[in-house]
Structures are given as structure tokens and as C-alpha cells.
Design a protein around this motif. Structure first.
Motif, short mmCIF file in Angstrom:
data_model
loop_
_atom_site.label_atom_id
_atom_site.label_comp_id
_atom_site.label_asym_id
_atom_site.label_seq_id
_atom_site.Cartn_x
_atom_site.Cartn_y
_atom_site.Cartn_z
N ASN A 128 0.80 -1.23 0.00
CA ASN A 128 0.00 0.00 0.00
C ASN A 128 0.83 1.28 0.00
OD1 ASN A 128 -2.41 -1.49 0.06
ND2 ASN A 128 -2.29 -1.70 2.30
N ARG A 129 2.12 1.14 -0.10
CA ARG A 129 3.00 2.32 -0.08
C ARG A 129 3.16 2.95 -1.47
NH1 ARG A 129 7.05 2.96 3.20
NH2 ARG A 129 7.06 5.00 2.20
N PHE A 130 2.76 2.23 -2.52
CA PHE A 130 3.02 2.69 -3.88
C PHE A 130 1.87 3.52 -4.44
CE2 PHE A 130 5.83 -0.85 -3.35
CZ PHE A 130 6.96 -0.53 -4.10
N TYR A 131 2.23 4.50 -5.28
CA TYR A 131 1.22 5.21 -6.04
C TYR A 131 0.57 4.20 -7.00
CZ TYR A 131 3.00 9.66 -4.32
OH TYR A 131 3.38 10.70 -3.51
N HIS A 132 -0.70 4.41 -7.27
CA HIS A 132 -1.48 3.46 -8.08
C HIS A 132 -0.81 3.18 -9.43
CE1 HIS A 132 -4.87 1.34 -9.74
NE2 HIS A 132 -5.03 2.24 -10.70
N ILE A 133 -0.33 4.22 -10.10
CA ILE A 133 0.27 4.05 -11.42
C ILE A 133 1.50 3.16 -11.36
CG2 ILE A 133 1.73 6.12 -11.25
CD1 ILE A 133 -0.05 4.83 -14.41
N SER A 134 2.19 3.15 -10.22
CA SER A 134 3.45 2.43 -10.10
C SER A 134 3.28 0.93 -9.92
CB SER A 134 4.27 3.00 -8.93
OG SER A 134 4.55 4.37 -9.17
N THR A 135 2.07 0.49 -9.63
CA THR A 135 1.80 -0.94 -9.61
C THR A 135 0.89 -1.34 -10.77
OG1 THR A 135 -0.01 -0.55 -8.03
CG2 THR A 135 2.11 -1.24 -7.13
N LYS A 136 0.08 -0.40 -11.24
CA LYS A 136 -0.82 -0.71 -12.36
C LYS A 136 -0.06 -0.81 -13.67
CE LYS A 136 -5.04 0.82 -14.72
NZ LYS A 136 -6.11 1.85 -14.79
N TYR A 137 0.85 0.14 -13.92
CA TYR A 137 1.57 0.18 -15.20
C TYR A 137 2.34 -1.11 -15.49
CZ TYR A 137 4.94 1.64 -18.77
OH TYR A 137 5.71 1.70 -19.90
N PRO A 138 3.11 -1.66 -14.53
CA PRO A 138 3.89 -2.87 -14.84
C PRO A 138 3.13 -4.18 -14.69
CG PRO A 138 4.43 -2.10 -12.65
CD PRO A 138 3.44 -1.12 -13.20
N THR A 139 1.85 -4.12 -14.33
CA THR A 139 1.08 -5.36 -14.16
C THR A 139 0.88 -6.06 -15.51
OG1 THR A 139 -0.09 -4.53 -12.20
CG2 THR A 139 -1.16 -6.29 -13.46
N MET A 140 1.07 -7.37 -15.52
CA MET A 140 0.95 -8.15 -16.73
C MET A 140 -0.52 -8.33 -17.11
SD MET A 140 4.17 -8.51 -17.05
CE MET A 140 4.28 -9.57 -18.48
N ALA A 141 -0.75 -8.83 -18.32
CA ALA A 141 -2.11 -9.01 -18.83
C ALA A 141 -2.94 -9.95 -17.95
CB ALA A 141 -2.06 -9.53 -20.26
N GLY B 177 -2.79 -10.08 -14.78
CA GLY B 177 -2.98 -9.48 -13.47
C GLY B 177 -1.83 -9.67 -12.50
N SER B 178 -0.80 -10.40 -12.91
CA SER B 178 0.35 -10.64 -12.03
C SER B 178 1.34 -9.49 -12.12
CB SER B 178 1.04 -11.96 -12.39
OG SER B 178 1.57 -11.91 -13.71
N LEU B 179 2.14 -9.35 -11.07
CA LEU B 179 3.13 -8.27 -11.01
C LEU B 179 4.52 -8.88 -10.83
CD1 LEU B 179 3.69 -5.18 -10.83
CD2 LEU B 179 3.38 -5.38 -8.35
N HIS B 180 5.42 -8.59 -11.76
CA HIS B 180 6.76 -9.17 -11.70
C HIS B 180 7.85 -8.12 -11.83
CE1 HIS B 180 5.46 -13.42 -11.88
NE2 HIS B 180 4.43 -12.92 -12.55
N LEU B 181 7.48 -6.85 -11.72
CA LEU B 181 8.47 -5.77 -11.82
C LEU B 181 8.31 -4.78 -10.68
CD1 LEU B 181 8.27 -5.00 -15.66
CD2 LEU B 181 10.24 -5.99 -14.45
N MET B 182 9.40 -4.47 -10.03
CA MET B 182 9.43 -3.37 -9.06
C MET B 182 9.57 -2.07 -9.84
SD MET B 182 12.10 -4.90 -6.21
CE MET B 182 13.44 -5.05 -7.40
N THR B 183 9.04 -0.99 -9.32
CA THR B 183 9.19 0.30 -9.99
C THR B 183 9.71 1.35 -9.02
OG1 THR B 183 6.87 0.85 -9.54
CG2 THR B 183 7.36 -0.17 -11.67
N PHE B 184 10.35 2.37 -9.58
CA PHE B 184 10.97 3.40 -8.74
C PHE B 184 10.57 4.82 -9.13
CE2 PHE B 184 13.43 -0.41 -8.41
CZ PHE B 184 13.69 -0.49 -7.04
N ASN B 185 9.73 4.94 -10.13
CA ASN B 185 9.29 6.26 -10.57
C ASN B 185 7.79 6.31 -10.76
OD1 ASN B 185 12.15 5.74 -11.91
ND2 ASN B 185 11.99 7.92 -11.52
#
Length: 428
Positions: A125-138, A140-148
Motif C-alpha cells: 500500500n505504499r506505492f502510487y497506483h500508477i506504479s503498480t498498475k503500469y507494470p502489471t501483466m495481462a 494481473g500478475s506483477l513481476h516488476l518493481m518500480t521506482f518512478n
């Protein structure tokens, strides 16, 4: 922690790795060393923030070391990534976009589940929405950390607008084109474009389709259920052509640095890029320079599918953790990193971070405004060079350049791009 590569027989692929700075057969990592293969330049604020936090962590964790291998030239980076992946030599951490190639690596079991990692270390819950939504795979899984958390804008020189008699920022594409002509009539370069890296071509190509359909056109295009020859596709091509009349001479060979210099020297009135370049537009106090303004993606003005607050926003290139290399020490470091990154990146390096700061935001108003814009994005515009496969993107880049120097017709453009997409989907 001791990290080592498994010994294996020498192959041509391993020999190729030595050209990129990785050892040959039998090479091993230093005890405690975590290697991060990065597509970001070492001078980028996010990298500086991560290094600062890693150095702090190392003071209380003997033997720990984070070692970056930065390759900011994307074609070279992508080549290295593929060589390492093909020979099972990926380091602990490596950068990637959520594109079709990365999806294949995920399918092959090459990347850890970042969604689970975030949950395990308590930072979901610490991430901005775009920072978890953008790298989410088709799926629905998430396999990338983001920093921007990036937003893309049209940045403009206020003096150039005044001299051209432009009193208000354009709200529609028609107004934008009218303003560009006014600027051109004053003798200034209307808009500076980074044509060498090609990504701005794809943005302009996708602007009309996005306002007309949201991300639906692109989603259907990449699976062959839509065509660049359709009215929407042709509208996108036509807009790119119209815009090209206002780019600087030789724009196809102009790189990011040259383009930025044209704008900063006021030889160009407008440039289009993201908040990763925000440090170039602020003064020593971090405030937006008084002679610079910015505006979001214009609207059609009629029949828009998306809201004015929806535009190109992303979390930049992400970072994967190699499957099987998420050791307790690496997990502990990442927990420490995300606990501090939001504050350090934003307050010390003027980076719009993926992680919400814990403390007070000491940054100037422009940064707070950008964060507000990012928070309001409901349906961000997906970028073509991430959604489409690498070969299609390569074809798209060549077609854009050829189109804009009058060597390719709009129908040839559409046919060649559609063909590349069809070939990719057939080969899957």
C-alpha cells in the motif's frame, strides 16, 4: 550471503558475455554482492537515491554491496539482457519493461513474483497506483518493481508563446496545431523532438487513437483485431504527419540531449517529454523556472472517450528479481530500500518516486502538482513501444521515419505495421 553463478561448459553465448563485462566460465560473484543490470544512466536521480540508501544499509550489514551495471543505450541494453537470459546468466536484479519479451521470460519462470514480495515485506500500500498498475501483466500478475511515477507533458517557453500572440495553453489538438503554426511564423522552432530515440513518434501516433477509444484501439491492434488502415489508425498517422511539419530540421537524428538543449536555449518553443527531465526545468531551489509552462495531452474537443485528467503516465522501466535469487538478505535490503526511497528520492534528488513519502514533502509546488496529476489519472494511456513486440516496434520506428521524409505512404505504413503484428501473432 554468498551469491555465485553455477559452473557450466563454455559456449559461444558465454564468450559473448565477456564482451559485456561478465566473466567467462567459472566466474563468481563476490560474497555479499548483489548485481543490478540497469537500463538507467548512473547520473539519474533514482539511481543516486538507491545508491545512497544501499550505502546506508551496508554500514550495518557487513559484506553487503550493491553493484550497478548501467547501460543507458536501450538497444545495447536489450541485446545484453537477451544474451544473459538465453545463457541463464541473469544477475539478481535486472531492468525490463512489461513488454511481450518480458512476458515470455515470466512465462519461462525467470522472474520472481513481485506482488508476493511486496506483500511479504509489507509495502503493497505504499506505492502510487500508477506504479503498480503500469507494470502489471495481462494476467494481473506483477513481476516488476518500480521506482518512478512519471507524467508526460508538453513543456513550453512562455516568452515564445507571448511573441506568437498565444494567450492560453491549447486545450484541443486543433488549437495545438494552430498554435504551432503561429510559433513557426515568428521564426522559432515550434517543437523540438527526440527523433533518434523514436519513442516520441509513437506517442504522437497514439494520441488521437487514445482520445477516441482509450486503450481499446491499441489492445486490439496488438492482437490483430484492429488495423492501422482503419479510420482511427489513419487519424493517428495523419496527426503525426501534421506535427512533423513543426519539428526541428534533422529531427530524425536528434537525440534526447540535443532536443533538450534546443528547448533550454529557447531556440524551440515546445518539447514533449516526461517528469524524468523535471530537474532540467527547475531552478536551484527546485521551483519551475518562471519562463517555462506545461500542459497535458490535449482533447479532441468532441467525442472524447477519455477524461482531460487521463494522459500518458507511467512508472518508467521496472526491475525484476531473478527467480531463485530472492535470498533473505536481498529481501531484507528491498524492505529497507522501499522504507526510505520515497523520502530520499523526492526530497534529496527531486525524483517523482513510485513510493509515497513517509515524512513531510519538502519539495516545491511543481512536484506536488505532478503528484496530484498522477493521482488523478484513472485510465493512463498505454505506450505503443511497450505493448507491441520488439520486431513490430522496430518496423514501426522505420515506418515513422520513412513516412516523415516522404518515402512511405500512409497506406504502406499501415500495411507494413499490420504485417509485422500478424507475423508476431502467428509465431506465438
Amino acid at each position: 550471503m554468498k551469491l555465485s553463478f553455477a559452473k557450466r561448459a563454455c559456449t559461444c553465448a558465454v564468450a559473448a558475455l565477456s564482451l559485456f563485462g561478465f566473466g567467462g566460465c567459472g566466474s563468481s560473484q563476490q560474497s555479499g554482492t548483489i548485481t543490478w543490470l540497469s537500463a538507467r544512466p548512473a547520473s539519474e536521480g533514482s539511481i543516486k537515491a538507491i545508491k545512497q540508501i544501499a550505502n546506508e544499509y551496508a554500514k550495518s550489514h557487513q559484506g553487503f554491496k550493491l553493484e550497478f551495471q548501467n547501460i543507458s543505450d536501450r538497444p545495447s541494453y536489450n541485446q545484453k539482457l537477451k544474451v544473459l537470459a538465453s545463457s541463464n546468466r541473469l544477475p539478481e536484479l535486472w531492468d525490463a519493461d512489461p513488454d511481450p519479451y518480458f512476458a515470455k521470460l515470466v512465462k519461462d519462470g525467470r522472474a520472481e513474483d513481485i506482488g508476493k514480495l511486496y506483500k511479504d515485506i509489507g509495502v503493497t500500500n505504499r506505492f502510487y497506483h500508477i506504479s503498480t498498475k503500469y507494470p502489471t501483466m495481462a494476467d494481473g500478475s506483477l513481476h516488476l518493481m518500480t521506482f518512478n511515477a512519471n507524467a508526460e507533458y508538453f513543456w513550453y517557453n512562455k516568452d515564445a508563446f507571448r511573441k506568437a500572440g498565444i494567450a492560453e495553453e491549447p486545450k484541443t489538438f486543433d488549437e495545438l496545431l494552430t498554435d504551432l503554426q503561429k510559433l513557426k511564423d515568428t521564426g522559432v522552432i515550434p517543437i523540438a523532438l527526440d527523433g533518434k530515440d523514436q519513442w516520441p513518434f509513437y506517442r504522437f501516433l497514439g494520441m488521437i487513437p487514445y482520445r477516441e477509444t482509450g486503450n481499446e484501439f491499441l489492445a486490439k491492434l496488438k492482437v490483430g483485431k484492429e488495423s492501422m488502415a482503419s479510420p482511427t489508425g489513419q487519424a493517428g498517422i495523419a496527426f503525426l504527419q501534421k506535427m512533423s511539419a513543426y519539428f526541428q530540421p534533422g529531427f530524425t537524428n536528434s537525440d534526447a540531449t540535443a532536443t533538450l538543449n534546443l528547448f533550454k536555449s529557447k531556440r524551440a518553443a515546445i518539447t514533449y517529454d516526461g517528469t524524468w527531465n523535471l530537474p532540467s526545468y527547475v531552478d536551484d531551489s527546485g521551483n519551475l523556472k518562471s519562463d517555462i509552462g506545461y500542459f497535458r495531452l490535449p482533447m479532441l474537443g468532441k467525442g472524447d472517450k477519455t477524461a482531460p485528467t487521463d494522459f500518458f503516465a507511467n512508472s518508467g522501466i521496472g526491475t525484476a528479481v531473478s527467480k531463485g535469487k530472492l535470498t533473505p538478505q536481498l529481501k531484507d535490503f528491498l524492505k529497507y530500500l522501499f522504507g526510505k526511497y520515497g523520502d530520499v528520492a523526492l526530497n534529496d534528488y527531486r525524483v517523482i518516486p513510485s513510493v509515497k513519502p513517509k515524512g513531510s514533502v519538502k519539495t516545491p509546488r511543481i512536484y506536488q502538482d505532478v503528484l496530484s496529476d498522477i493521482a488523478k489519472v484513472n485510465d493512463y494511456a498505454q505506450v505503443w513501444d511497450v505493448q507491441l513486440d520488439a520486431n513490430t516496434v522496430s518496423v514501426l520506428g522505420r515506418q515513422c521515419q520513412s513516412l516523415l521524409v516522404d518515402n512511405t505512404s500512409t497506406h504502406e505504413f499501415a500495411a507494413n505495421v499490420d504485417k509485422a503484428i500478424a507475423q508476431y501473432n502467428k509465431a506465438k
